[in-house]
Design an enzyme around this catalytic site. Sequence first.
Site, PDB file in Angstrom:
ATOM      1  N   GLU A 123       0.855  -1.190   0.000  1.00 47.17           N
ATOM      2  CA  GLU A 123       0.000   0.000   0.000  1.00 47.17           C
ATOM      3  C   GLU A 123       0.891   1.241   0.000  1.00 47.17           C
ATOM      4  O   GLU A 123       2.045   1.176   0.449  1.00 47.17           O
ATOM      5  CB  GLU A 123      -0.872  -0.003   1.262  1.00 47.17           C
ATOM      6  CG  GLU A 123      -0.071   0.250   2.535  1.00 47.17           C
ATOM      7  CD  GLU A 123      -0.713  -0.302   3.804  1.00 47.17           C
ATOM      8  OE1 GLU A 123      -0.729  -1.540   3.965  1.00 47.17           O
ATOM      9  OE2 GLU A 123      -1.164   0.513   4.613  1.00 47.17           O
ATOM     10  N   LYS A 125       2.876   4.528   0.967  1.00 47.91           N
ATOM     11  CA  LYS A 125       3.340   5.146   2.213  1.00 47.91           C
ATOM     12  C   LYS A 125       2.984   6.623   2.120  1.00 47.91           C
ATOM     13  O   LYS A 125       3.550   7.368   1.323  1.00 47.91           O
ATOM     14  CB  LYS A 125       4.845   4.959   2.375  1.00 47.91           C
ATOM     15  CG  LYS A 125       5.379   5.537   3.677  1.00 47.91           C
ATOM     16  CD  LYS A 125       6.771   5.025   3.970  1.00 47.91           C
ATOM     17  CE  LYS A 125       7.232   5.366   5.384  1.00 47.91           C
ATOM     18  NZ  LYS A 125       7.302   6.786   5.684  1.00 47.91           N
ATOM     19  N   ASP A 127       2.720  10.428   2.852  1.00 47.38           N
ATOM     20  CA  ASP A 127       3.659  11.384   3.432  1.00 47.38           C
ATOM     21  C   ASP A 127       2.881  12.421   4.245  1.00 47.38           C
ATOM     22  O   ASP A 127       2.653  13.538   3.807  1.00 47.38           O
ATOM     23  CB  ASP A 127       4.455  12.048   2.300  1.00 47.38           C
ATOM     24  CG  ASP A 127       5.727  12.683   2.811  1.00 47.38           C
ATOM     25  OD1 ASP A 127       6.029  12.538   4.004  1.00 47.38           O
ATOM     26  OD2 ASP A 127       6.420  13.333   2.005  1.00 47.38           O
ATOM     27  N   TYR A 234      -4.547   2.569   8.467  1.00 50.13           N
ATOM     28  CA  TYR A 234      -3.762   1.443   7.951  1.00 50.13           C
ATOM     29  C   TYR A 234      -3.193   0.517   9.025  1.00 50.13           C
ATOM     30  O   TYR A 234      -2.528  -0.458   8.724  1.00 50.13           O
ATOM     31  CB  TYR A 234      -2.627   1.938   7.057  1.00 50.13           C
ATOM     32  CG  TYR A 234      -1.732   2.993   7.685  1.00 50.13           C
ATOM     33  CD1 TYR A 234      -0.955   2.710   8.805  1.00 50.13           C
ATOM     34  CD2 TYR A 234      -1.665   4.289   7.156  1.00 50.13           C
ATOM     35  CE1 TYR A 234      -0.146   3.665   9.377  1.00 50.13           C
ATOM     36  CE2 TYR A 234      -0.863   5.253   7.730  1.00 50.13           C
ATOM     37  CZ  TYR A 234      -0.099   4.935   8.844  1.00 50.13           C
ATOM     38  OH  TYR A 234       0.690   5.881   9.421  1.00 50.13           O
ATOM     39  N   LYS A 322      11.097   2.623  -0.383  1.00 52.03           N
ATOM     40  CA  LYS A 322      11.066   4.052  -0.679  1.00 52.03           C
ATOM     41  C   LYS A 322      11.252   4.308  -2.178  1.00 52.03           C
ATOM     42  O   LYS A 322      11.927   3.543  -2.868  1.00 52.03           O
ATOM     43  CB  LYS A 322      12.188   4.776   0.090  1.00 52.03           C
ATOM     44  CG  LYS A 322      12.140   4.608   1.604  1.00 52.03           C
ATOM     45  CD  LYS A 322      10.884   5.171   2.232  1.00 52.03           C
ATOM     46  CE  LYS A 322      10.921   6.656   2.443  1.00 52.03           C
ATOM     47  NZ  LYS A 322      11.685   7.111   3.565  1.00 52.03           N
ATOM     48  N   CYS A 426      40.685  22.897  15.883  1.00 49.82           N
ATOM     49  CA  CYS A 426      39.235  23.011  16.023  1.00 49.82           C
ATOM     50  C   CYS A 426      38.810  24.459  15.782  1.00 49.82           C
ATOM     51  O   CYS A 426      39.347  25.365  16.419  1.00 49.82           O
ATOM     52  CB  CYS A 426      38.839  22.559  17.428  1.00 49.82           C
ATOM     53  SG  CYS A 426      37.120  22.915  17.802  1.00 49.82           S
ATOM     54  N   CYS A 429      37.657  26.197  19.190  1.00 46.93           N
ATOM     55  CA  CYS A 429      38.479  26.444  20.373  1.00 46.93           C
ATOM     56  C   CYS A 429      39.970  26.472  20.096  1.00 46.93           C
ATOM     57  O   CYS A 429      40.773  26.642  21.011  1.00 46.93           O
ATOM     58  CB  CYS A 429      38.188  25.387  21.440  1.00 46.93           C
ATOM     59  SG  CYS A 429      38.782  23.753  20.941  1.00 46.93           S
ATOM     60  N   CYS A 444      38.231  17.299  17.580  1.00 48.75           N
ATOM     61  CA  CYS A 444      38.794  18.238  18.552  1.00 48.75           C
ATOM     62  C   CYS A 444      39.186  17.417  19.787  1.00 48.75           C
ATOM     63  O   CYS A 444      38.472  16.495  20.183  1.00 48.75           O
ATOM     64  CB  CYS A 444      37.737  19.274  18.895  1.00 48.75           C
ATOM     65  SG  CYS A 444      38.120  20.230  20.357  1.00 48.75           S
ATOM     66  N   CYS A 450      35.965  22.364  25.135  1.00 52.62           N
ATOM     67  CA  CYS A 450      35.707  23.050  23.861  1.00 52.62           C
ATOM     68  C   CYS A 450      34.275  23.582  23.906  1.00 52.62           C
ATOM     69  O   CYS A 450      33.334  22.817  24.119  1.00 52.62           O
ATOM     70  CB  CYS A 450      35.874  22.082  22.701  1.00 52.62           C
ATOM     71  SG  CYS A 450      35.188  22.690  21.146  1.00 52.62           S
TER      72      CYS A 450
HETATM   73  S1  IVH Z   1       2.433   1.033   9.005  1.00 48.56           S
HETATM   74  C1  IVH Z   1       4.804  -0.273  13.061  1.00 48.56           C
HETATM   75  N1  IVH Z   1       1.523   1.986   6.775  1.00 48.56           N
HETATM   76  O1  IVH Z   1       5.324   5.818   8.077  1.00 48.56           O
HETATM   77  C2  IVH Z   1       4.652   0.762  12.021  1.00 48.56           C
HETATM   78  N2  IVH Z   1       2.878   3.414   8.091  1.00 48.56           N
HETATM   79  O2  IVH Z   1       8.094   5.105   8.916  1.00 48.56           O
HETATM   80  C3  IVH Z   1       3.310   0.719  11.387  1.00 48.56           C
HETATM   81  N3  IVH Z   1       3.152   5.657   7.171  1.00 48.56           N
HETATM   82  O3  IVH Z   1       5.036   6.382  11.485  1.00 48.56           O
HETATM   83  C4  IVH Z   1       3.200   1.745  10.356  1.00 48.56           C
HETATM   84  N4  IVH Z   1       1.929   5.355   5.387  1.00 48.56           N
HETATM   85  O4  IVH Z   1       3.342   7.534  10.009  1.00 48.56           O
HETATM   86  C5  IVH Z   1       2.272   2.248   7.856  1.00 48.56           C
HETATM   87  N5  IVH Z   1       0.605   2.705   4.787  1.00 48.56           N
HETATM   88  C6  IVH Z   1       1.325   2.943   5.861  1.00 48.56           C
HETATM   89  C7  IVH Z   1       1.942   4.202   6.072  1.00 48.56           C
HETATM   90  C8  IVH Z   1       2.709   4.389   7.202  1.00 48.56           C
HETATM   91  C9  IVH Z   1       2.658   6.227   6.067  1.00 48.56           C
HETATM   92  C10 IVH Z   1       4.032   6.349   8.133  1.00 48.56           C
HETATM   93  C11 IVH Z   1       3.603   6.236   9.563  1.00 48.56           C
HETATM   94  C12 IVH Z   1       4.793   5.689  10.307  1.00 48.56           C
HETATM   95  C13 IVH Z   1       5.896   5.905   9.340  1.00 48.56           C
HETATM   96  C14 IVH Z   1       6.910   4.811   9.526  1.00 48.56           C
END
Ligand code: IVH
Length: 703
Positions: A123, A125, A127, A234, A322, A426, A429, A444, A450
């Site tokens: 699914e 991720k 942002d 999620y 990612k 450094c 200092c 340093c 320092c």
């Molecule tokens: S699952 C145990 N699913 O990514 C962790 N996280 O780097 C369970 N996030 O803090 C997270 N989309 O804020 C999950 N489809 C998704 C997500 C997601 C965004 C974020 C979430 C988490 C961070 C982890």
Amino acid sequence: MTADPETLSPTAAKAEMKLLAASLNAANTAYHRADTPEISDAKYDAMKARLQALEAAHPDLSDPNSPTQSVGAPPAEGFTKIRHRVPMLSLSNAFTDEDVADFADQIRRFLSLGDETVALTAEPKIDGVSLALRYEWGKLVEAATRGDGAEGENVTANARTISDVPHQLDGDVPEVFEVRGEVYMANADFAAMNEDQVAKGEKVYANPRNFAAGSLRQLDPSITASRPLKFFAYAWGDVSALPAETQSGVVAAFADWGLPTNPLMQRFEDLDALLAHYRSIEGQRSSLGYDIDGVVYKVDRLDWQGRLGFRSNNPRWAIAHKFPAELASTILEGIDIQVGRTGALSPVARLAPVTVGGVVVSNATLHNEDYIDGVDANGAPIREGGRLMIGDTVRIYRAGDVIPKVTEIDTTKPRGTVPFLFPEICPACDAPAVRDPGEAVRRCTIGFACPAQAVEQLKHFVSRGAMDIDGLGAKQIEAFHADGLITEPADIFTLRTRLDAGQIDLFRRDAKGRPTNQKSVDNLLDAIDACRKPELARFIFALGIRHVGETTAGLFARQFTSWQGFSSAMTAAGNDPEARDQVVDIDGVGEVMADAVIAFFADEGSIAAMERLMGEVAPVDAEAQSTDSPVAGKTVVFTGTLEQMSRAEAKAKAESLGAKVSGSVSTKTDLLVAGPGAGSKLKKATDLEIETLTEEEWLALIG
Ligand code: IVH
């Protein structure tokens, strides 16, 4: 803004002072609410110095409430805190298809699966910012931000204003169900809202995530209500029961209950199909209408998720794949040297500002001096173009929240001509900065003496994962240090007595001789007092000992449970090789860390500083490892072939029950679990008369 302050007309001076004061106040506020990228320290300092110069030249125009008159920003009065019943962890990352294949292999090995299919969900991720929604009997009762993962902020009133967040769930919902998900702002809403902000003369946000974070953390819920926030569910935290046995099943239940779920989530039994879905989502990225930065994969079977469990900070059953980092090209205008808390001299590229991934970047890390010279530790070239020159065009990239990095020199552009000479003293200092043989980093050599190291150590001491003193952030530490009021951690805790005794003037006075910011002084001193009994793990982490991060500090706290126990063990380890071995033997510690801690406890300067600090604070004893399991506190060694579970799973399980797992048999070993094929370890254990169990006996013991 470089005219001589003395020659500026009062009108021009006043206008400039007003502008500077507003910018500094905004920077202070941004600093406290981590949702806005802050201006660089150098720029902040330059603005403050300029304002001070103008105030000195035009005392009649000075404002008693000027940001130069108080130490930092007023403490953020804010939300109450909520302790997460189940920690909100992060995800480990995969960057390549191979990383994903490794993730799948590790799961297979950990669970000792034969040919069985491991289904994974995939699914986007999102942002945005994570949010935990607690429902009791289907009714929304509490909402919390992630915070530091252990404790978040109570944003219930704000969450209720988000139309995607149901106040009441439909259908058959377990008694307690904490839904977790992401709050985000759609790109079109972000653009329109930012335009509005400009028109109203209010704060403009760098990207939708910052806007979402800033909107969720408004003290006035009516402001949150005016922001078009959205939500995807999620995951979950504390629950009294689960509606399904798979990840995909629970998310389907979320949808039935009326929670928004992401339409691109799918379940795959085949790795190639999973990766094809990743590429498909990547292809749709720009047309989704909201920002995503990768694809999250999760093991579908929840019983397997349970067995896989967690590493210190992330689950073994999920990973974030990612998207490639965004790249940009810009000119290297100069190189600054920053001195870190352990004395490392870090080169930072000063860049012509360039936008990468929605954020303006004007500096990037250059790692170390070899990197600037274009060679690796053995002197072999690491990139085309050789040595970096000031004036070169460089490619930089930024992945998520990571500090931007320089990747290569753009050799198609005219080359710079000015070489950079890495300092051997450094810059803070003037003490010699040396590079130990085999080390990439120059340091340093004078430690806390320092000023730059002292300030960085102090900033670390008060930081969020450490003592977390409200209202005492990096900016205030800098100011207090510059004024000579705080030079070591103990000084933080003596501010009140020194102030009461009239020994220090904490805040400059206004024209009538009154402290300008009595309320913020009181708040700050109260916040400091509230931190006099830190948790042991936080306290150990706060000391800023090299190589001792939060995880190691936690290990030490659980192992020794009291400050007294920890410090005397470390002191003993400096004098007695056997005591040192015991520290090295702690699972997760090892030689390098042990030596760093031992060195810290053998250093006269740090011993004296700690003695003064211990006069002010009393770390709270840590809970001993769970003692209600038959193996709590025992040192266990696994050897031979395990048939019911992998070595990794056996180790994780034993540790979760409070046992220490060691790789070698010694007089410290309490139990040896021996499978078929056990050899020398079994013999040694028998010689030492250590209790030995078969795998079945072990499983029976731990139930
Ligand atoms: S699952 C145990 N699913 O990514 C962790 N996280 O780097 C369970 N996030 O803090 C997270 N989309 O804020 C999950 N489809 C998704 C997500 C997601 C965004 C974020 C979430 C988490 C961070 C982890």
